[in-house]
Design a protein around this motif. Structure first.
Motif, PDB file in Angstrom:
ATOM      1  N   LYS A  72       7.717   2.149   4.352  1.00 17.33           N
ATOM      2  CA  LYS A  72       7.859   1.557   5.681  1.00 17.33           C
ATOM      3  C   LYS A  72       8.746   0.331   5.562  1.00 17.33           C
ATOM      4  O   LYS A  72       8.888  -0.257   4.489  1.00 17.33           O
ATOM      5  CB  LYS A  72       6.510   1.207   6.294  1.00 17.33           C
ATOM      6  CG  LYS A  72       5.738   0.122   5.582  1.00 17.33           C
ATOM      7  CD  LYS A  72       4.431  -0.127   6.295  1.00 17.33           C
ATOM      8  CE  LYS A  72       3.627  -1.195   5.555  1.00 17.33           C
ATOM      9  NZ  LYS A  72       2.404  -1.519   6.249  1.00 17.33           N
ATOM     10  N   VAL A  73       9.355  -0.046   6.669  1.00 14.84           N
ATOM     11  CA  VAL A  73      10.245  -1.199   6.705  1.00 14.84           C
ATOM     12  C   VAL A  73       9.652  -2.204   7.682  1.00 14.84           C
ATOM     13  O   VAL A  73       9.307  -1.859   8.800  1.00 14.84           O
ATOM     14  CB  VAL A  73      11.669  -0.795   7.163  1.00 14.84           C
ATOM     15  CG1 VAL A  73      12.568  -2.014   7.262  1.00 14.84           C
ATOM     16  CG2 VAL A  73      12.258   0.239   6.214  1.00 14.84           C
ATOM     17  N   ILE A  74       9.495  -3.438   7.209  1.00 12.63           N
ATOM     18  CA  ILE A  74       8.985  -4.490   8.093  1.00 12.63           C
ATOM     19  C   ILE A  74      10.034  -5.594   8.185  1.00 12.63           C
ATOM     20  O   ILE A  74      10.858  -5.768   7.288  1.00 12.63           O
ATOM     21  CB  ILE A  74       7.638  -5.058   7.604  1.00 12.63           C
ATOM     22  CG1 ILE A  74       7.767  -5.629   6.202  1.00 12.63           C
ATOM     23  CG2 ILE A  74       6.575  -3.981   7.616  1.00 12.63           C
ATOM     24  CD1 ILE A  74       6.533  -6.357   5.724  1.00 12.63           C
ATOM     25  N   SER A  75       9.989  -6.334   9.253  1.00 12.30           N
ATOM     26  CA  SER A  75      10.981  -7.390   9.452  1.00 12.30           C
ATOM     27  C   SER A  75      10.545  -8.676   8.749  1.00 12.30           C
ATOM     28  O   SER A  75       9.364  -8.884   8.455  1.00 12.30           O
ATOM     29  CB  SER A  75      11.156  -7.667  10.941  1.00 12.30           C
ATOM     30  OG  SER A  75      10.016  -8.332  11.454  1.00 12.30           O
ATOM     31  N   GLY A  76      11.506  -9.530   8.516  1.00 15.51           N
ATOM     32  CA  GLY A  76      11.199 -10.832   7.955  1.00 15.51           C
ATOM     33  C   GLY A  76      10.291 -11.631   8.878  1.00 15.51           C
ATOM     34  O   GLY A  76       9.433 -12.387   8.421  1.00 15.51           O
ATOM     35  N   GLN A  77      10.463 -11.439  10.186  1.00 11.37           N
ATOM     36  CA  GLN A  77       9.618 -12.149  11.141  1.00 11.37           C
ATOM     37  C   GLN A  77       8.156 -11.729  10.996  1.00 11.37           C
ATOM     38  O   GLN A  77       7.261 -12.556  11.097  1.00 11.37           O
ATOM     39  CB  GLN A  77      10.097 -11.899  12.577  1.00 11.37           C
ATOM     40  CG  GLN A  77       9.376 -12.750  13.606  1.00 11.37           C
ATOM     41  CD  GLN A  77       9.565 -14.241  13.372  1.00 11.37           C
ATOM     42  OE1 GLN A  77      10.691 -14.713  13.256  1.00 11.37           O
ATOM     43  NE2 GLN A  77       8.475 -14.977  13.270  1.00 11.37           N
ATOM     44  N   GLN A  78       7.925 -10.450  10.734  1.00 13.50           N
ATOM     45  CA  GLN A  78       6.544  -9.992  10.517  1.00 13.50           C
ATOM     46  C   GLN A  78       5.921 -10.707   9.311  1.00 13.50           C
ATOM     47  O   GLN A  78       4.761 -11.093   9.360  1.00 13.50           O
ATOM     48  CB  GLN A  78       6.523  -8.484  10.287  1.00 13.50           C
ATOM     49  CG  GLN A  78       6.728  -7.662  11.539  1.00 13.50           C
ATOM     50  CD  GLN A  78       6.805  -6.187  11.196  1.00 13.50           C
ATOM     51  OE1 GLN A  78       7.830  -5.713  10.736  1.00 13.50           O
ATOM     52  NE2 GLN A  78       5.703  -5.479  11.431  1.00 13.50           N
ATOM     53  N   LEU A  79       6.685 -10.861   8.272  1.00 14.24           N
ATOM     54  CA  LEU A  79       6.173 -11.559   7.085  1.00 14.24           C
ATOM     55  C   LEU A  79       5.864 -13.019   7.401  1.00 14.24           C
ATOM     56  O   LEU A  79       4.828 -13.538   6.993  1.00 14.24           O
ATOM     57  CB  LEU A  79       7.191 -11.481   5.947  1.00 14.24           C
ATOM     58  CG  LEU A  79       7.437 -10.098   5.360  1.00 14.24           C
ATOM     59  CD1 LEU A  79       8.595 -10.145   4.367  1.00 14.24           C
ATOM     60  CD2 LEU A  79       6.178  -9.558   4.711  1.00 14.24           C
ATOM     61  N   LEU A  80       6.754 -13.668   8.144  1.00 14.46           N
ATOM     62  CA  LEU A  80       6.510 -15.069   8.518  1.00 14.46           C
ATOM     63  C   LEU A  80       5.281 -15.185   9.406  1.00 14.46           C
ATOM     64  O   LEU A  80       4.488 -16.116   9.259  1.00 14.46           O
ATOM     65  CB  LEU A  80       7.726 -15.644   9.228  1.00 14.46           C
ATOM     66  CG  LEU A  80       8.964 -15.862   8.354  1.00 14.46           C
ATOM     67  CD1 LEU A  80      10.161 -16.255   9.213  1.00 14.46           C
ATOM     68  CD2 LEU A  80       8.693 -16.903   7.292  1.00 14.46           C
ATOM     69  N   ASP A  81       5.104 -14.230  10.323  1.00 16.40           N
ATOM     70  CA  ASP A  81       3.942 -14.261  11.205  1.00 16.40           C
ATOM     71  C   ASP A  81       2.645 -14.141  10.399  1.00 16.40           C
ATOM     72  O   ASP A  81       1.650 -14.791  10.711  1.00 16.40           O
ATOM     73  CB  ASP A  81       4.021 -13.146  12.246  1.00 16.40           C
ATOM     74  CG  ASP A  81       5.131 -13.384  13.271  1.00 16.40           C
ATOM     75  OD1 ASP A  81       5.631 -14.540  13.356  1.00 16.40           O
ATOM     76  OD2 ASP A  81       5.509 -12.419  13.955  1.00 16.40           O
ATOM     77  N   GLU A  82       2.655 -13.302   9.370  1.00 18.05           N
ATOM     78  CA  GLU A  82       1.479 -13.131   8.533  1.00 18.05           C
ATOM     79  C   GLU A  82       1.141 -14.422   7.788  1.00 18.05           C
ATOM     80  O   GLU A  82      -0.031 -14.729   7.557  1.00 18.05           O
ATOM     81  CB  GLU A  82       1.687 -12.003   7.520  1.00 18.05           C
ATOM     82  CG  GLU A  82       1.641 -10.633   8.130  1.00 18.05           C
ATOM     83  CD  GLU A  82       1.864  -9.528   7.111  1.00 18.05           C
ATOM     84  OE1 GLU A  82       1.780  -9.813   5.882  1.00 18.05           O
ATOM     85  OE2 GLU A  82       2.125  -8.393   7.526  1.00 18.05           O
ATOM     86  N   LEU A  83       2.148 -15.189   7.413  1.00 14.71           N
ATOM     87  CA  LEU A  83       1.902 -16.457   6.702  1.00 14.71           C
ATOM     88  C   LEU A  83       1.250 -17.488   7.609  1.00 14.71           C
ATOM     89  O   LEU A  83       0.501 -18.332   7.126  1.00 14.71           O
ATOM     90  CB  LEU A  83       3.208 -17.011   6.173  1.00 14.71           C
ATOM     91  CG  LEU A  83       3.852 -16.264   5.013  1.00 14.71           C
ATOM     92  CD1 LEU A  83       5.199 -16.866   4.665  1.00 14.71           C
ATOM     93  CD2 LEU A  83       2.944 -16.275   3.788  1.00 14.71           C
ATOM     94  N   THR A  84       1.533 -17.427   8.903  1.00 11.47           N
ATOM     95  CA  THR A  84       0.990 -18.432   9.811  1.00 11.47           C
ATOM     96  C   THR A  84      -0.358 -18.031  10.403  1.00 11.47           C
ATOM     97  O   THR A  84      -0.988 -18.805  11.097  1.00 11.47           O
ATOM     98  CB  THR A  84       1.967 -18.726  10.962  1.00 11.47           C
ATOM     99  OG1 THR A  84       2.258 -17.509  11.659  1.00 11.47           O
ATOM    100  CG2 THR A  84       3.260 -19.318  10.407  1.00 11.47           C
ATOM    101  N   GLU A  85      -0.795 -16.797  10.129  1.00 13.87           N
ATOM    102  CA  GLU A  85      -2.081 -16.344  10.659  1.00 13.87           C
ATOM    103  C   GLU A  85      -3.242 -16.942   9.901  1.00 13.87           C
ATOM    104  O   GLU A  85      -3.238 -17.282   8.794  1.00 13.87           O
ATOM    105  CB  GLU A  85      -2.187 -14.810  10.611  1.00 13.87           C
ATOM    106  CG  GLU A  85      -1.262 -14.151  11.595  1.00 13.87           C
ATOM    107  CD  GLU A  85      -1.306 -12.630  11.478  1.00 13.87           C
ATOM    108  OE1 GLU A  85      -1.944 -12.071  10.556  1.00 13.87           O
ATOM    109  OE2 GLU A  85      -0.688 -11.991  12.317  1.00 13.87           O
TER     110      GLU A  85
END
Length: 85
Positions: A72-85
């Motif tokens: 699967k391909v995820i965006s960099g924004q998804q990764l950043l969102d996970e860090l702030t959760e």
């Protein structure tokens, strides 16, 4: 067709400092500032047209990598969102 002129192609445009670690020589082409890499990575001089060729083909390369290797391909924004959760 234009003639190949070594000096025009071997000297990249002046770098614009974008951040502490990134420069921009060509519009929307960001590089790690070479002065930060000289101790561990030998810098190579290659023609400006080759830089632009590599940049133009990077999406094709990523698409190929995703088709062949990624589940699967995820965006960099998804990764950043996970860090702030």
């Amino acid at each position: 067709m234009s003639a190949y002129r070594y000096t025009e192609q071997s000297e990249p445009p002046a770098a614009k400092q974008v951040t502490d670690v990134a420069i921009e020589r060509f519009e929307h082409v960001f590089e790690v500032d070479p002065k930060l890499m000289t101790a561990h990575v030998a810098q190579q001089v290659f023609p400006n047209w080759d830089t632009l060729r590599i940049v133009a083909s990077r999406h094709d390369h990523l698409d190929w990598m995703h088709r062949h290797w990624a589940d699967k391909v995820i965006s960099g924004q998804q990764l950043l969102d996970e860090l702030t959760e």
